[in-house]
Design a protein around this motif. Sequence first.
Motif: not given
Lengths: 301, 386
Positions: A32-36, A96-104, A183-187
């Motif tokens: 999910i392109r998140l640095i946890n 927050l999945r569709y929020a700006p990445r920095v929020s997550a 591709d999380k939109f096509t999957a």
Amino acid sequence: MQGFIQQVLNALQVGSVYALIALGYTMVYGIIRLINFAHGDIFMVSTYVAFFVGTALASYLLGLSGLLLFVLTLIASMFATSLLAVLIERFAYKPLRYAPRVSAVITALGVGLFLENFTLATIGPDPRFLPRFFTVQTYTVGGVAFSNIQMIIIVVSALVMLVLDTVVRRTMVGMAMRAVSWDKFTAPLMGVPVDRIISITFAIGASIAAVGGCLYGMVYTIDPYMGIRIGWWAFISAVVGGIGNIRGAMLGGYILGFVEIFTPVILPASSYRDFVAFSILLMLLIFRPYGILGRPVAQKV
Amino acid sequence: MKRLLPLIALLVGMSLIVSACRPRGPETIKIGLNVELTGSIPVVGASCKNAAELAVEEVNNAGGLEVGGRKYKIELLIEDNEDKKESAAAAAQKLNAAGVLVMIGPNASRNAIPAAEVAEANKMPMISPWSTNPKTTLDAATGQPKKYVMRACFIDDFQGVVAAKFAITELKVQKPAVLYAVDSEYNKGIAEIFKKTMEESGVPVVAFESYTTGDKDFSAQLTKIIQAGADSLFLPNYYTEVPLQVQQAHKLGFKGVIFGSDSWGAVELIDLCGADCEGYFFTTHYAPDIATPKAQAFIKAYEAKYGKIPDDVAALTYDAFGLAFQAIQAAGKIDREAVNQALHNIARYEGVTGVMQFKGTGDPVKSAVVLQIKGGKFVYYTTAQP
């Protein structure tokens, strides 16, 4: 020469733990392109679960063999930690999945602080050891000393990594994970249950951290703030290896283990460690920002 | 800003009038405690807080402290400094703002030094129970003793010398090695004095290795120490780290004797270390088993209240409060300047940790003891005079 081999063994022990934690960073980022940034603290919680379960089992089920005790503790810790990670994902990151990445990312930092301070407030700051599952045996071969615990750490870590690598490359779940990452939109159009795959990824990352936690707690003390430094080092490992790349995280973990051990051997003091580690990170970000094993990604517009 | 000035002047003026109207000063004496309740040495903080509460309770149960013909109750204000330099200074600021008469603590030198700067700047008397680094009471800029800072324990110079002499005469070490935290004033100070004393006595230190507070893996440094052929290891480090260092040394095959400093003196060291620390030595402030009647009374009261034997931090905190109470009574008024003067006029104080003598500075002259870990207990071994 003996000294060198001894230090290599030391580095493998430290590097194993970094590699196991780096895997959690890299898998979550990959999917999910998140640095946890809470991952280091999830690792910390896993050691506390192991501490309480291990102590309780040791006192209620007397006469259990050390190995069985260790395996039971490990399973309990893996299960509880996965549950925690899935809950964190569900309640803190999913909205927050569709929020700006920095929020997550900021949320992740907040979750980390919450875990640290919650542990501090409820359990207290005293450092502890996990119960002794195995009696320490030390062996000396050709002037090189090693212990049975050290061997367990190195071998178990390597096995876990091997299993993970196979799961990701050879199973349906692994394929679905790679698809979501791609591709999380096509999957989802191809029938991949994205939410469930994301939860599974968090669960796997956390249970690997729990393995790392159980191994770590056998040789080092645990405390509520332990996840901060280890978390940072594991994060650097993941970036050095190529964040999002599983084999990269393993390689990065061992590289950072060697940095940790060989810095005081080559440079005058161990206090240069963070300097060396972050310098490596900086150099990579300048010359090879996608890491050693990562592949460059063209920015999609 | 210009328009604000008259307003500020008015407020200040009003507060002066209000405070002037209050009758006969405060009803209680506020004493601050700047203590490491959380952070890497929580047991030190807990012991300090326990002893502080015991000391205050004893005075309050006796009706309070008599100053200038009036009895005052003591009010204890406790601030957690989280074992961090910045928080220690902030806690000192907070206690100063709350108007404490004397501040006790912090304990670890790394926190006591920044807090001492605040105390000195605000002319607030401070007594550190456990900080043994010379810089706590010494003004770095002038090299002169600080005017408002004292301590209840001996200083690192003395402890480093005692440890080195003990190692040479009693342990007969030939090739000592040292591992210490380079970012902590206490560990660094004592390690350097130990090394200097050793070398002056003709015993070279074969390895002088450092780490950073919070590190948990020392295998790289310990491997270097073993490769250097060390026959003994000096660990002037805190009780939370010593067990890891001792166990890792054993796992790497180290067979020599290991010894340390007063920072070992928490029972948790034995819990964490187990059999690995058996037979090892450390220098410290007091030994419960050779206590004077005054110390016996304290040990009894502490045990009754908390169910355990007081460690050195508890004993030193109790002495710090004893010093403060005696000085407040001698001053005869609730005034920081007078109390500070009275503190510096104490020539001899018989405390729980032995007799202290002050010779014009904030550092007492007192003896040290060497304890051995035997059968899971700290046992008295020998005494070293200054």
